[in-house]
Write a protein that holds these residues in place. Sequence first.
Motif, PDB file in Angstrom:
ATOM      1  N   GLY A   5       0.811  -1.198   0.000  1.00 56.92           N
ATOM      2  CA  GLY A   5       0.000   0.000   0.000  1.00 56.92           C
ATOM      3  C   GLY A   5       0.848   1.252   0.000  1.00 56.92           C
ATOM      4  N   GLU A   6       0.165   2.393  -0.018  1.00 58.40           N
ATOM      5  CA  GLU A   6       0.823   3.695  -0.016  1.00 58.40           C
ATOM      6  C   GLU A   6       0.235   4.559   1.089  1.00 58.40           C
ATOM      7  N   GLN A   7       1.065   5.436   1.621  1.00 59.49           N
ATOM      8  CA  GLN A   7       0.616   6.357   2.659  1.00 59.49           C
ATOM      9  C   GLN A   7       1.301   7.701   2.455  1.00 59.49           C
ATOM     10  N   VAL A   8       0.506   8.772   2.467  1.00 58.09           N
ATOM     11  CA  VAL A   8       1.035  10.118   2.299  1.00 58.09           C
ATOM     12  C   VAL A   8       1.325  10.718   3.677  1.00 58.09           C
ATOM     13  N   ILE A   9       2.588  11.059   3.893  1.00 55.59           N
ATOM     14  CA  ILE A   9       3.011  11.659   5.153  1.00 55.59           C
ATOM     15  C   ILE A   9       3.713  12.969   4.837  1.00 55.59           C
ATOM     16  N   THR A  13       4.662  10.468  -0.624  1.00 54.02           N
ATOM     17  CA  THR A  13       3.978   9.179  -0.740  1.00 54.02           C
ATOM     18  C   THR A  13       4.966   8.054  -0.460  1.00 54.02           C
ATOM     19  N   TYR A  14       4.710   7.307   0.628  1.00 49.95           N
ATOM     20  CA  TYR A  14       5.563   6.188   1.016  1.00 49.95           C
ATOM     21  C   TYR A  14       4.892   4.875   0.618  1.00 49.95           C
ATOM     22  N   ALA A  18       2.243  -4.412   4.016  1.00 53.91           N
ATOM     23  CA  ALA A  18       1.395  -4.578   5.206  1.00 53.91           C
ATOM     24  C   ALA A  18       1.192  -6.066   5.454  1.00 53.91           C
ATOM     25  N   GLN A  31      -1.681  -5.195  12.316  1.00 54.36           N
ATOM     26  CA  GLN A  31      -1.014  -4.995  11.040  1.00 54.36           C
ATOM     27  C   GLN A  31       0.394  -4.459  11.246  1.00 54.36           C
ATOM     28  N   ARG A  33       3.572  -2.839   9.352  1.00 51.86           N
ATOM     29  CA  ARG A  33       3.952  -2.177   8.108  1.00 51.86           C
ATOM     30  C   ARG A  33       5.468  -2.081   8.004  1.00 51.86           C
ATOM     31  N   TYR A  35       8.114  -0.195   5.617  1.00 54.40           N
ATOM     32  CA  TYR A  35       8.248   0.803   4.557  1.00 54.40           C
ATOM     33  C   TYR A  35       9.444   0.448   3.673  1.00 54.40           C
ATOM     34  N   LYS A  38       9.635   5.125  -1.432  1.00 51.43           N
ATOM     35  CA  LYS A  38       8.686   6.220  -1.634  1.00 51.43           C
ATOM     36  C   LYS A  38       8.611   6.547  -3.126  1.00 51.43           C
TER      37      LYS A  38
END
Length: 518
Positions: A5-9, A13-14, A18, A31, A33, A35, A38
């Motif tokens: 998946g991706e996560q915006v911090i 976008t990282y 998972a 879960q 994660r 990383y 990015k």
Amino acid sequence: MSFRGEQVIKGTTYVFEAIAQWDAEKQQSRQKRIYIGKKDPVTGAFLLNKKYYELYGEDADTTNFQTSSVMKSVDFGNIYLMDHASSACGLKQVLMETFPDCWEDILVCAMYSCSENEALYLCEDWAHNSRVPSAPSSQDISRLLKELDEDRRMLFYKKWAQLRGEKEYLALDISSVSSWSELINYVEYGYNRDHEDLPQVNLAMLFGVDSRLPVFARIYPGSIKDVSTLAGMVAFLDQLQLKQMHFVMDKGFYSAKGVGVLLEKYIKFAIGLPFSTGMAKEAVRENTEAIASPANAIEVDGHIYYAAVKKLTINRRRTYLHIYYDRERAAKEHDRLMHKVIRIENGLVDGTVRMDSTEAQKYFSFQKNREGTYNIHRKEDFIREQLELTGYFVILTNDSKDPEYILNIYRTKDVVEKSFDNIKNELDLERLRIHSDKAMEGRIFIGFISLIITSYIRKIMEDKNLYSSYSLSKLYSELKKLRLIQFKNGKQVLTELTSNHKAIFKAFNMKVPVPSSL
């Protein structure tokens, strides 16, 4: 199960892997994660980080990074500890020598019994989610239990006893294990030490007092008494060829015949002497006045006792009778006895206690008067005799005349009592859920192997003061957080090692695991 998946911090976008994992402490899925890089904010290209290469290797294909290559995630930390324990105490090697065709299944079942408080037939699912060498099905386990016959078990016990042949005392105790089954020949009604109205088998076990490890176990019919078990255990110990034998037993095992057997075979022992014997009563009465002298005071674990020693000859063998007096215990026992007498007396008056009850007959006499009622009289001579014995206990031994040494040895029998609680309550033997003699003997043998692993871990926890931070179950839960991620390309990687994990491994003198060593 895993996904990418991706996560915006903070505008970046990282990309992460998972991985679902079970949290035993909170009893829910969590879960994890990881990383792995990015996205370039302009081109959208995947920018790899160090974790990505740790997972997939330097030559990993980055063209299709949306496709997960994680195969599964399994419990690792708790398995790593139990495997270390089985190797460190020598258990694994003895299992390999004795059961070359099935030692892995035995060890997996034993680890499952240590780690989980569930029925053994559920072992397969647990094994599939743990880093263990096999995953025996319920059918495999049923067959295994029946194949662990008497000859193979005795061969194991012989090798194990010789390995554990330290010059140490062996604590002997017996416990009741209840069963609902009517198909097990050993199951009989008898004195149940857990006060349950169920048929039972009796499980007798020897423990090394210093090593805290179980040495030998034997099943007896439920009606067999402790004193009879002693003679039977001595006979079996001849087969184990233990040359340095020392027994420590509570007063339930005392009998003149049993002591005679131990003396005849030159086996050292320390056994509690019940006050039902004239020998114990006479010893206390002879020393009542002298024993409380300051000259006879000793200190054991910070507690003051008063001790006297009497030399005896039994069956032409030298023995010592150690008489101990505990003032604090005397006061408590005195008050407890008188509270009991008064409670029974009040019950006799208000009708809640029957005159023909065992306790009423023990402490009271009754005289019928002209009105047809009864006068109640305390048996003062009997009660006074009981009070005179409060605070005293007597130990018979052929080992040493040193009262402090013998008391220290005798107190270690508590190791066995606690270990029986472990094997019945923690290792799923509180109720035997099997329906044949062979399966029952095999199941208890698996429990015995589990108890070796558990006992080793418990001793280290006690020696290293880990109990200040963990119970045994919490220790396993903490270690289950350390998981092994297995990828389709065959690569394996551990989730993050915490400071708690490292501290636990250090306490057990274990190498901190790294992926390359797995």
